[in-house]
Design a protein around this motif. Structure first.
Motif, PDB file in Angstrom:
ATOM      1  N   LYS A 153      44.956  44.815  45.204  1.00 40.18           N
ATOM      2  CA  LYS A 153      44.058  45.539  46.115  1.00 40.18           C
ATOM      3  C   LYS A 153      44.688  46.803  46.691  1.00 40.18           C
ATOM      4  O   LYS A 153      43.979  47.712  47.149  1.00 40.18           O
ATOM      5  N   ASN A 213      43.174  39.643  51.412  1.00 44.51           N
ATOM      6  CA  ASN A 213      44.024  40.502  50.582  1.00 44.51           C
ATOM      7  C   ASN A 213      43.724  41.989  50.736  1.00 44.51           C
ATOM      8  O   ASN A 213      44.633  42.809  50.734  1.00 44.51           O
ATOM      9  N   GLY A 260      35.388  38.930  42.957  1.00 42.44           N
ATOM     10  CA  GLY A 260      34.948  38.605  44.310  1.00 42.44           C
ATOM     11  C   GLY A 260      33.744  39.491  44.587  1.00 42.44           C
ATOM     12  O   GLY A 260      32.598  39.154  44.314  1.00 42.44           O
ATOM     13  N   GLY A 261      34.009  40.692  45.119  1.00 37.17           N
ATOM     14  CA  GLY A 261      32.931  41.673  45.280  1.00 37.17           C
ATOM     15  C   GLY A 261      32.758  42.560  44.061  1.00 37.17           C
ATOM     16  O   GLY A 261      31.818  43.343  43.973  1.00 37.17           O
ATOM     17  N   GLY A 262      33.694  42.479  43.116  1.00 37.46           N
ATOM     18  CA  GLY A 262      33.530  43.149  41.829  1.00 37.46           C
ATOM     19  C   GLY A 262      34.168  44.523  41.706  1.00 37.46           C
ATOM     20  O   GLY A 262      33.954  45.203  40.712  1.00 37.46           O
ATOM     21  N   GLY A 263      34.998  44.929  42.676  1.00 35.93           N
ATOM     22  CA  GLY A 263      35.668  46.223  42.566  1.00 35.93           C
ATOM     23  C   GLY A 263      36.627  46.263  41.381  1.00 35.93           C
ATOM     24  O   GLY A 263      36.690  47.241  40.633  1.00 35.93           O
ATOM     25  N   LEU A 264      37.358  45.175  41.215  1.00 37.60           N
ATOM     26  CA  LEU A 264      38.314  45.089  40.107  1.00 37.60           C
ATOM     27  C   LEU A 264      37.556  45.062  38.779  1.00 37.60           C
ATOM     28  O   LEU A 264      37.922  45.764  37.831  1.00 37.60           O
ATOM     29  N   ALA A 266      39.649  34.274  49.207  1.00 39.35           N
ATOM     30  CA  ALA A 266      39.934  35.594  48.628  1.00 39.35           C
ATOM     31  C   ALA A 266      38.738  36.148  47.869  1.00 39.35           C
ATOM     32  O   ALA A 266      38.478  37.344  47.898  1.00 39.35           O
ATOM     33  N   THR A 316      46.060  38.123  39.670  1.00 38.74           N
ATOM     34  CA  THR A 316      45.795  39.210  40.614  1.00 38.74           C
ATOM     35  C   THR A 316      46.506  39.141  41.958  1.00 38.74           C
ATOM     36  O   THR A 316      46.594  40.165  42.644  1.00 38.74           O
TER      37      THR A 316
END
Ligand SMILES: Cc1ncc(COP(=O)(O)O)c(C=O)c1O
Length: 304
Positions: free
Chosen positions: A50, A75, A174-178, A225, A295
């Motif tokens: 992150k 994180n 998670g929220g999909g940024g990665l 997370a 991650t």
């Protein structure tokens, strides 16, 4: 989504964050007699990928924000706290009461003010946004921000450069940024988006045809997370553009994967960070040579 733009944004982000972030190694290994490549992103500075997104967002903001506020299940808050302190920017991080102590403690140790609000990420986010709005301060979203996504895409760029022979890349969501960043950076390789069954906001969005609010089981091992209640708009758009495959893993599978990473490879990874390996172990990741993104490593856990 234009590939040339994506490549430019990713390279700009890689250059910006290079003085602060690590280029994490890849490990070529064999599990159950089959070859896999692990991207050891849990060895990133702060113990989580992150920090790539947090650094890129703060470094790209012009003018440099005098103060940054964020909300995070852990994180991202730790990453923002650390990135802000390296850049000399005061940071306030709102966390839900359920956040694991290690993440709150590390964010505070990095110099951020840590404020606990409510029991869910959404509660912390609302309080953080209210304060940022009232003070006109810079609000740094955990995943639904183009600069954050461009920062996360640098992990995908490193995979494409350091393990070009991989044909599939598995990513926890998670929220999909990665997911959004890596999908763009490793294209045309297939990406598998892996979610815990206890918090599957991308699965819910795909079923509904748009991002929708979902339940997050607070008792889930990976949920603290990965427990975003709603997948990001950017991630959903990236899913539509690149068409990642979907995988779901149970808490039991995640913890078993975490334990195997330690038993067989001496890799100490937090539950959320082991979800891609869990999906591979359960046969949900295709490909002759998949790359599994590990991650994060921010959990209180003693190897047996
Ligand atoms: C260890 C770890 N892995 C993966 C993710 C997923 O990241 P994103 O929110 O960008 O989907 C997170 C945070 O949500 C995380 O903390």
């Amino acid at each position: 989504v234009q590939r040339a733009d994506v490549d430019t944004q990713t390279q700009l982000a890689a250059d910006r964050i290079a003085p602060y972030a690590r280029r994490t190694p890849v490990l070529r290994a064999t599990a159950d007699g089959r070859p896999v490549v692990f991207k050891l992103e849990h060895l990133q500075v702060t113990g989580v990928f992150k920090v790539r997104g947090a650094l890129n967002a703060l470094l790209a903001a012009d003018p440099r924000p005098p103060r940054v506020i964020t909300a995070s299940g852990g994180n991202h808050g730790l990453a923002v706290a650390s990135a802000a302190s390296w850049l000399g920017i005061p940071a306030t991080v709102f966390v839900p009461g359920t956040v694991p102590e290690i993440k709150a403690r590390r964010a505070a140790a990095a110099g951020a003010e840590v404020v606990r609000v409510g029991q869910r990420y959404a509660d912390a986010e609302q309080a953080a946004r209210e304060l940022a709005g009232a003070e006109g301060a810079y609000y740094l979203h955990a995943y639904d921000d183009p600069a954050v996504v461009a920062g996360q895409s640098t992990a995908g760029l490193e995979i494409a450069q350091d393990a070009p022979e991989c044909d599939v890349v598995a990513v926890p969501v998670g929220g999909g940024g990665l997911l959004a960043g890596v999908s763009a950076a490793v294209a045309p390789r297939q990406v598998i988006a892996v979610e815990p069954a206890a918090c599957a906001s991308l699965h819910a969005a795909v079923a509904a045809g748009q991002p929708v609010d979902t339940e997050v089981d607070p008792s889930s091992a990976a949920g603290s997370a990965l427990g975003a209640t709603r997948i990001g708009q950017i991630a959903f758009a990236a899913w539509n553009a690149f068409g990642a495959g979907l995988a779901k893993v149970s808490d039991k599978e995640i913890l078993a994967a975490r334990d195997r990473l330690w038993e067989e490879f001496r890799l100490a990874v937090e539950p959320a960070g082991a979800t891609a390996f869990a999906a591979w172990l359960s046969g949900q990741v295709p490909g002759d040579l998949p790359c599994l993104l590990l991650t994060g490593a921010n959990a209180t856990w003693s190897p047996s």
